[in-house]
Design an enzyme around this catalytic site. Structure first.
Site, PDB file in Angstrom:
ATOM      1  N   HIS A  63       0.958  -1.130  -0.019  1.00 18.71           N
ATOM      2  CA  HIS A  63       0.002   0.127  -0.062  1.00 18.71           C
ATOM      3  C   HIS A  63       0.880   1.286   0.215  1.00 18.71           C
ATOM      4  CE1 HIS A  63      -2.762  -2.712   2.597  1.00 18.71           C
ATOM      5  NE2 HIS A  63      -2.824  -3.051   1.325  1.00 18.71           N
ATOM      6  N   TYR A 119       3.256   2.138  13.306  1.00 20.57           N
ATOM      7  CA  TYR A 119       3.759   3.008  12.281  1.00 20.57           C
ATOM      8  C   TYR A 119       3.226   4.530  12.948  1.00 20.57           C
ATOM      9  CZ  TYR A 119      -0.723   1.411  10.498  1.00 20.57           C
ATOM     10  OH  TYR A 119      -1.907   1.109  10.306  1.00 20.57           O
TER      11      TYR A 119
END
Length: 478
Positions: free
Chosen positions: A69, A132
């Site tokens: 992605h 993240y």
């Protein structure tokens, strides 16, 4: 997992994709690390990327595979527990489109992923925790900017430790397109304020070949309006170039003009700089030779500012507001010539109307063509030149307004002897409000040249400008 190593930032084959080697302090109780430490990591070479959100993905089983992605923001990925195999593919348009980088990661590594680089990982142990940081909040509108590429694309040649046939992969990820059908992720946009001015119009011409540029006029962003930054949404922008200003230097010496100059050139610039800093956007502020008193020529960026009039004082205050934020640029220029009201077109009009002007001969500078000024600013952005102050003016021999006026007459087919010299004092004799002008408006441009930018010769640009103005009547003078 190695222990107690030094913090280190390592570059990869994908531009901007960085691997961080993190110190991990372990004993019989377990281990500790600074997973994200802004000051140390920026000093080591990580961009100061301003994360706004931290997400955590728990993966119960070995072989869980997610990706590839590419989102419209920067990411900082790390492992909090377990081990992963990470893979990244550059989906930004350009020579590195399709470049792949892979690495095994435990808690002692992290990866900075720039906008437009597709991210994937495969867990190599049960109970893996993946974290993240991201630089923007997800919105429904941001979904349209996502891009994807197939994990199993043979062109990528990613050597997954666990074969994808046996891995845990969502159907959506299995259905992503191959690289040859993947949508390139376009770079962030660059906003230009002051679109109706000479420099703004030059940027509008550049926008025809540079799709990043979004040129905004006063109808879009009005620096005289109170609270104008409240609705200034800059997500999706990397830079704002502020070419909007109050430049009527004589009017600025009046009471009404003084208020306008300080509002537009100082107060609004401070507010704009704060809004850009809050949203992690770099501001490029246009400034002027009027921040100097003009007693010295060929001044460099370290010259002490010493403005003589209200206009120069307000622009100097705007400079300081912008430079209070370390990532910003100030570009000083002088004697701008472009599409709009300017000295060269005034002299051309007088020549064609049979009027013989008197022009001051004791102010020395260089013409700066708006097209070159715009190109130089884009060069600073594209080259990643260090933030700070840059001097950018025309590439020509210093000349007085009188000498330039004679050149305009001559190049447009008129007798240059019709232009007569005068002094600044004589010119000001019957004028109620006249701003003080610098005697010298010449810059040392070694700092700019060191970045790799060199303006085209001023003489050639003046000739081309006059040909267009005379033959096509393309340049407006309202």
């Amino acid at each position: 997992m190695s222990q107690d190593k030094q913090l280190k930032v390592e570059h990869t084959a994908i531009p901007g994709l960085l691997v961080l080697h993190l110190p991990v302090h372990a004993d019989q109780r377990g281990w500790f690390k600074e997973n994200w430490q802004r000051q140390k990591m920026v000093s080591a070479g990580l961009p100061d990327f301003h994360p706004v959100q931290n997400n955590v993905s728990f993966n119960a089983d070995l072989g869980t595979t997610r990706g590839l992605h590419a989102e419209p923001w920067d990411k900082y990925v790390s492992v909090l527990s377990g081990e992963i195999f990470g893979a990244w593919v550059d989906l930004r348009p350009g020579a590195t489109f399709g470049t792949v980088f892979t690495v095994r990661m435990g808690p002692d590594q992290a990866v900075f992923v720039p906008r437009g680089v597709a991210n994937a990982f495969q867990t190599l142990s049960d109970n893996t925790v993946y974290s993240y940081l991201v630089t923007a909040h997800w919105t429904e509108a941001s979904r349209a900017e996502y891009s994807y590429v197939n994990l199993a694309d043979p062109q990528l040649q990613i050597d997954w430790p666990i074969n994808l046939d046996r891995a845990i992969v969502s159907q959506a990820d299995r259905d992503h397109p191959y690289l040859n059908a993947a949508k390139p992720v376009q770079p962030k946009k660059v906003a230009v304020l002051g679109g109706n001015g000479q420099l703004g119009r030059a940027f509008a011409q550049l926008a025809k070949i540079d799709p990043r540029l979004v040129v905004l006029t006063r109808d879009d962003v009005d620096l005289q309006r109170s609270g104008f930054t409240d609705s200034l949404e800059l997500s999706g922008y990397s830079h704002v170039i502020n070419a909007a200003a109050m430049t009527a230097v004589d009017l600025a010496e009046t009471r009404a003009g003084r208020a306008e100059a300080w509002q537009v050139n100082a107060v609004a610039v401070r507010q704009l700089a704060a809004a850009c800093a809050e949203q992690g956007v770099t501001l490029v502020q246009l400034s002027t030779d009027y921040v100097f008193d003009g007693e010295r020529d060929n001044v460099d960026e370290d010259e002490m500012i010493c403005p003589l009039g209200v206009y120069g004082q307000s622009k100097a205050a705007g400079e300081q507001a912008v430079l209070a934020h370390a990532q910003n640029y100030v570009v000083r220029t002088s004697w701008v010539i472009g599409q709009g009201n300017n000295f060269v077109l005034t002299m051309l009009r007088l020549a064609e109307q049979g009027i013989d002007p008197k022009v001051v001969d004791d102010q020395i500078g260089r013409l700066t063509f708006a097209s070159e000024l715009a190109s130089g600013i884009i060069h600073l952005i594209n080259s990643g030149s260090s933030p700070g102050i840059y001097h950018l003016q025309g590439n020509g021999e210093p000349a007085s307004w009188y000498q330039i006026a004679r050149r305009v007459f001559e190049l447009s087919g008129h007798d240059p002897a019709r232009v007569q010299p005068t002094t600044t004092r004589e010119y000001a004799f019957d004028k109620e409000f006249l701003a003080p002008r610098p005697k010298h408006s010449t810059f040392n441009m070694d700092k700019l040249r060191a970045t790799g930018f060199a303006s085209r010769p001023e003489a050639d640009l003046l000739t081309q400008f006059l040909e267009v103005a005379s033959e096509k009547s393309q340049y407006v003078t309202e």
